[in-house]
Design a protein around this motif. Structure first.
Motif, PDB file in Angstrom:
ATOM      1  N   LYS A 292       0.655  -1.135   0.112  1.00 48.98           N
ATOM      2  CA  LYS A 292      -0.251   0.175   0.240  1.00 48.98           C
ATOM      3  C   LYS A 292       0.825   1.440   0.030  1.00 48.98           C
ATOM      4  O   LYS A 292       0.384   2.553   1.052  1.00 48.98           O
ATOM      5  N   GLN A 293       2.131   1.084  -0.742  1.00 44.12           N
ATOM      6  CA  GLN A 293       2.655   2.040  -0.836  1.00 44.12           C
ATOM      7  C   GLN A 293       2.559   3.000  -1.558  1.00 44.12           C
ATOM      8  O   GLN A 293       3.185   2.919  -3.227  1.00 44.12           O
ATOM      9  N   LYS A 294       1.159   4.044  -2.294  1.00 47.49           N
ATOM     10  CA  LYS A 294       0.994   4.808  -2.504  1.00 47.49           C
ATOM     11  C   LYS A 294       2.150   5.457  -3.812  1.00 47.49           C
ATOM     12  O   LYS A 294       2.105   5.668  -5.026  1.00 47.49           O
ATOM     13  N   SER A 295       3.484   6.162  -2.851  1.00 47.39           N
ATOM     14  CA  SER A 295       4.225   7.671  -2.489  1.00 47.39           C
ATOM     15  C   SER A 295       4.967   6.503  -4.101  1.00 47.39           C
ATOM     16  O   SER A 295       5.530   7.102  -4.901  1.00 47.39           O
ATOM     17  N   VAL A 296       5.594   5.251  -3.213  1.00 52.69           N
ATOM     18  CA  VAL A 296       6.548   4.384  -4.390  1.00 52.69           C
ATOM     19  C   VAL A 296       5.486   4.029  -5.382  1.00 52.69           C
ATOM     20  O   VAL A 296       6.603   3.665  -6.484  1.00 52.69           O
ATOM     21  N   VAL A 297       4.490   3.789  -5.198  1.00 50.03           N
ATOM     22  CA  VAL A 297       3.857   3.410  -6.783  1.00 50.03           C
ATOM     23  C   VAL A 297       4.195   4.675  -8.204  1.00 50.03           C
ATOM     24  O   VAL A 297       4.507   4.017  -8.806  1.00 50.03           O
ATOM     25  N   SER A 298       3.459   5.825  -7.314  1.00 53.58           N
ATOM     26  CA  SER A 298       3.635   6.406  -8.009  1.00 53.58           C
ATOM     27  C   SER A 298       5.330   7.105  -8.807  1.00 53.58           C
ATOM     28  O   SER A 298       5.958   7.734  -9.660  1.00 53.58           O
ATOM     29  N   GLU A 299       6.692   6.920  -7.804  1.00 49.87           N
ATOM     30  CA  GLU A 299       7.510   6.877  -8.049  1.00 49.87           C
ATOM     31  C   GLU A 299       7.895   6.272  -9.261  1.00 49.87           C
ATOM     32  O   GLU A 299       9.464   6.390 -10.168  1.00 49.87           O
ATOM     33  N   LEU A 300       7.977   5.380  -8.954  1.00 47.37           N
ATOM     34  CA  LEU A 300       8.705   3.938 -10.099  1.00 47.37           C
ATOM     35  C   LEU A 300       7.623   4.153 -11.162  1.00 47.37           C
ATOM     36  O   LEU A 300       8.588   3.827 -12.662  1.00 47.37           O
ATOM     37  N   LEU A 301       6.811   4.690 -10.796  1.00 46.86           N
ATOM     38  CA  LEU A 301       6.133   5.114 -12.588  1.00 46.86           C
ATOM     39  C   LEU A 301       6.395   6.251 -13.358  1.00 46.86           C
ATOM     40  O   LEU A 301       6.881   5.514 -14.445  1.00 46.86           O
ATOM     41  N   LYS A 302       7.162   7.126 -13.162  1.00 51.43           N
ATOM     42  CA  LYS A 302       7.790   8.409 -13.183  1.00 51.43           C
ATOM     43  C   LYS A 302       8.960   7.923 -13.401  1.00 51.43           C
ATOM     44  O   LYS A 302       9.783   7.760 -14.232  1.00 51.43           O
ATOM     45  N   LYS A 303      10.463   7.248 -12.610  1.00 49.12           N
ATOM     46  CA  LYS A 303      11.145   6.654 -12.449  1.00 49.12           C
ATOM     47  C   LYS A 303      11.222   5.613 -14.523  1.00 49.12           C
ATOM     48  O   LYS A 303      12.081   6.391 -15.195  1.00 49.12           O
ATOM     49  N   TYR A 304      10.042   5.439 -14.696  1.00 48.68           N
ATOM     50  CA  TYR A 304      10.293   3.662 -16.079  1.00 48.68           C
ATOM     51  C   TYR A 304       9.694   5.536 -17.023  1.00 48.68           C
ATOM     52  O   TYR A 304      10.824   5.249 -17.901  1.00 48.68           O
ATOM     53  N   VAL A 305       8.833   5.530 -16.754  1.00 49.07           N
ATOM     54  CA  VAL A 305       9.042   6.972 -17.720  1.00 49.07           C
ATOM     55  C   VAL A 305       9.805   8.065 -18.027  1.00 49.07           C
ATOM     56  O   VAL A 305       9.953   8.108 -19.243  1.00 49.07           O
ATOM     57  N   ILE A 306      10.094   8.498 -17.552  1.00 48.64           N
ATOM     58  CA  ILE A 306      12.060   9.420 -17.704  1.00 48.64           C
ATOM     59  C   ILE A 306      13.037   8.403 -18.514  1.00 48.64           C
ATOM     60  O   ILE A 306      13.205   8.475 -19.239  1.00 48.64           O
ATOM     61  N   LYS A 307      13.023   6.298 -17.713  1.00 50.53           N
ATOM     62  CA  LYS A 307      13.774   6.290 -19.020  1.00 50.53           C
ATOM     63  C   LYS A 307      13.196   5.521 -19.593  1.00 50.53           C
ATOM     64  O   LYS A 307      14.059   4.762 -20.474  1.00 50.53           O
ATOM     65  N   GLY A 308      12.417   6.418 -20.566  1.00 50.44           N
ATOM     66  CA  GLY A 308      11.385   5.536 -21.580  1.00 50.44           C
ATOM     67  C   GLY A 308      10.908   4.130 -22.355  1.00 50.44           C
ATOM     68  O   GLY A 308      11.196   3.983 -22.872  1.00 50.44           O
ATOM     69  N   ILE A 309      10.893   3.690 -20.924  1.00 50.86           N
ATOM     70  CA  ILE A 309      10.571   2.485 -20.331  1.00 50.86           C
ATOM     71  C   ILE A 309       9.484   2.454 -20.645  1.00 50.86           C
ATOM     72  O   ILE A 309       8.747   0.793 -21.110  1.00 50.86           O
ATOM     73  N   ILE A 310       8.411   3.036 -20.450  1.00 50.90           N
ATOM     74  CA  ILE A 310       7.138   3.063 -20.772  1.00 50.90           C
ATOM     75  C   ILE A 310       5.950   4.696 -20.612  1.00 50.90           C
ATOM     76  O   ILE A 310       6.795   5.117 -20.892  1.00 50.90           O
ATOM     77  N   TYR A 311       4.702   4.533 -21.247  1.00 55.94           N
ATOM     78  CA  TYR A 311       4.551   5.991 -22.264  1.00 55.94           C
ATOM     79  C   TYR A 311       3.624   6.403 -20.955  1.00 55.94           C
ATOM     80  O   TYR A 311       3.437   5.617 -19.534  1.00 55.94           O
ATOM     81  N   SER A 312       3.622   7.678 -20.734  1.00 56.56           N
ATOM     82  CA  SER A 312       3.148   8.567 -19.525  1.00 56.56           C
ATOM     83  C   SER A 312       2.068   8.094 -19.866  1.00 56.56           C
ATOM     84  O   SER A 312       1.109   8.924 -18.426  1.00 56.56           O
ATOM     85  N   GLN A 313       0.989   8.426 -20.916  1.00 51.65           N
ATOM     86  CA  GLN A 313      -0.001   8.612 -20.966  1.00 51.65           C
ATOM     87  C   GLN A 313      -0.708   7.464 -19.533  1.00 51.65           C
ATOM     88  O   GLN A 313      -0.537   6.379 -19.400  1.00 51.65           O
ATOM     89  N   GLY A 314      -1.890   8.347 -19.441  1.00 50.17           N
ATOM     90  CA  GLY A 314      -2.792   7.386 -18.061  1.00 50.17           C
ATOM     91  C   GLY A 314      -2.123   7.570 -16.672  1.00 50.17           C
ATOM     92  O   GLY A 314      -2.451   7.218 -15.348  1.00 50.17           O
ATOM     93  N   ILE A 315      -0.565   8.277 -16.720  1.00 54.91           N
ATOM     94  CA  ILE A 315       0.246   7.800 -14.863  1.00 54.91           C
ATOM     95  C   ILE A 315       0.516   9.271 -14.745  1.00 54.91           C
ATOM     96  O   ILE A 315       0.346  10.569 -15.215  1.00 54.91           O
TER      97      ILE A 315
END
Length: 315
Positions: A292-315
């Motif tokens: 239930k670590q919402k902040s960690v989930v959010s940071e991981l998604l941002k990290k993956y977007v910045i690295k070009g691993i996933i798209y930012s759409q919907g995040i």
């Protein structure tokens, strides 16, 4: 009289893609998200220098330019000429010519769908189990023999490519990596991916597609259409992390309870492909959700977007 209406956003998307270049023709032509570009991503191939390209490719390009890109019959003509021109040539030449051929098919597909905008024919029978009127049967047969088919999504009738039309005719002309790629694209388009803004394939198939691209990219780093492969992989990964409108990531967002679809997908990935790149990305994400670590989930998604691993759409 019923007037067939093709969603305008679909045609706009197709027009853009036919100019700049991604199945998953998904089965939903109205979505404008990353995976929906799949049918036209073949266009994102390397451009060819007209002054230095092989003369056979130049000649074939000229042949295509003389065809009428507004009729399905032109694709059959293009296919016959492709086989005649390249069947006795090295695989590498056929591989290099393929994007030009696919670009032409995409152009025809676009024009056929544009025609539907002004077509007053009643296509509603395609949305029922009723026997098709003779006129529609004949139209369907004409499309099929030229590599296209009628499809429907959310009540909309549209025309899309039948990928098997190409693979069953000229697959042997290509290198092994190109053959593998074309067969994978055919399989994905046959199975679909998204319908009515929801994922329609199983969690296992979703993961398997990601792993297929991961392995293919690693094995064939210099593949002609490697950019397409990376785009498909990135799109599939994005939906694995974020879900989509009608396939939510969470069954209960406030409590951070995963949708069973993603619980299955994550478990399958971690058990079946523990050493994969995708697994190393999902593991900390899954753990953060479970804790239930919402902040960690959010940071991981941002990290993956910045690295070009996933798209930012919907995040």
């Amino acid at each position: 009289m019923y007037r067939n209406r093709l969603n305008t956003s679909y045609l706009i998307t197709m027009l853009i893609l036919s100019t700049i270049s991604l199945f998953f023709s998904c089965k939903n032509p109205t979505t404008n998200n990353a995976i929906a570009t799949k049918d036209s991503l073949f266009l994102s191939s390397d451009t060819f220098d007209i002054a230095t390209e092989n003369s056979h490719i130049t000649t074939y390009r000229s042949f295509l330019q003389q065809l009428d890109s507004s009729t399905a019959e032109s694709v059959s003509l293009a296919l016959v000429e492709f086989k005649r021109t390249f069947e006795a040539k090295p695989n590498v030449l056929s591989d290099s010519a393929y994007p030009i051929f696919q670009e032409f098919i995409d152009s025809v597909e676009l024009h056929l769908n544009e025609k539907l905008l002004d077509d007053t024919t009643d296509y509603s029978a395609f949305n029922t189990n009723m026997k098709l009127p003779i006129k529609l049967e004949l139209a369907q047969m004409e499309l099929k023999k030229n590599g296209f088919k009628f499809s429907t999504s959310e009540g909309t009738v549209y025309i899309e490519q039948d990928r098997s039309f190409v693979t069953k005719t000229i697959l042997s002309l290509f290198s092994e990596p190109m053959q593998a790629y074309l067969l994978q694209i055919e399989k994905e388009n046959r199975e679909g991916f998204m319908e009515d803004a929801g994922i329609i394939i199983s969690a296992q198939k979703h993961v398997d597609r990601i792993i297929w691209y991961e392995m293919f990219i690693a094995t064939n780093p210099n593949f002609l259409l490697i950019k397409n492969c990376k785009t498909y992989k990135k799109a599939y990964l994005t939906y694995l992390f974020t879900g989509i409108d009608n396939t939510y990531l969470y069954e209960n967002k406030d409590q951070m309870l995963l949708n069973p679809y993603f619980s299955k997908a994550y478990s399958y990935l971690l058990k079946g492909y523990p050493d994969s790149e995708a697994a190393t990305l999902i593991l900390p994400y899954k753990q953060a959700i479970e804790q239930k670590q919402k902040s960690v989930v959010s940071e991981l998604l941002k990290k993956y977007v910045i690295k070009g691993i996933i798209y930012s759409q919907g995040i």
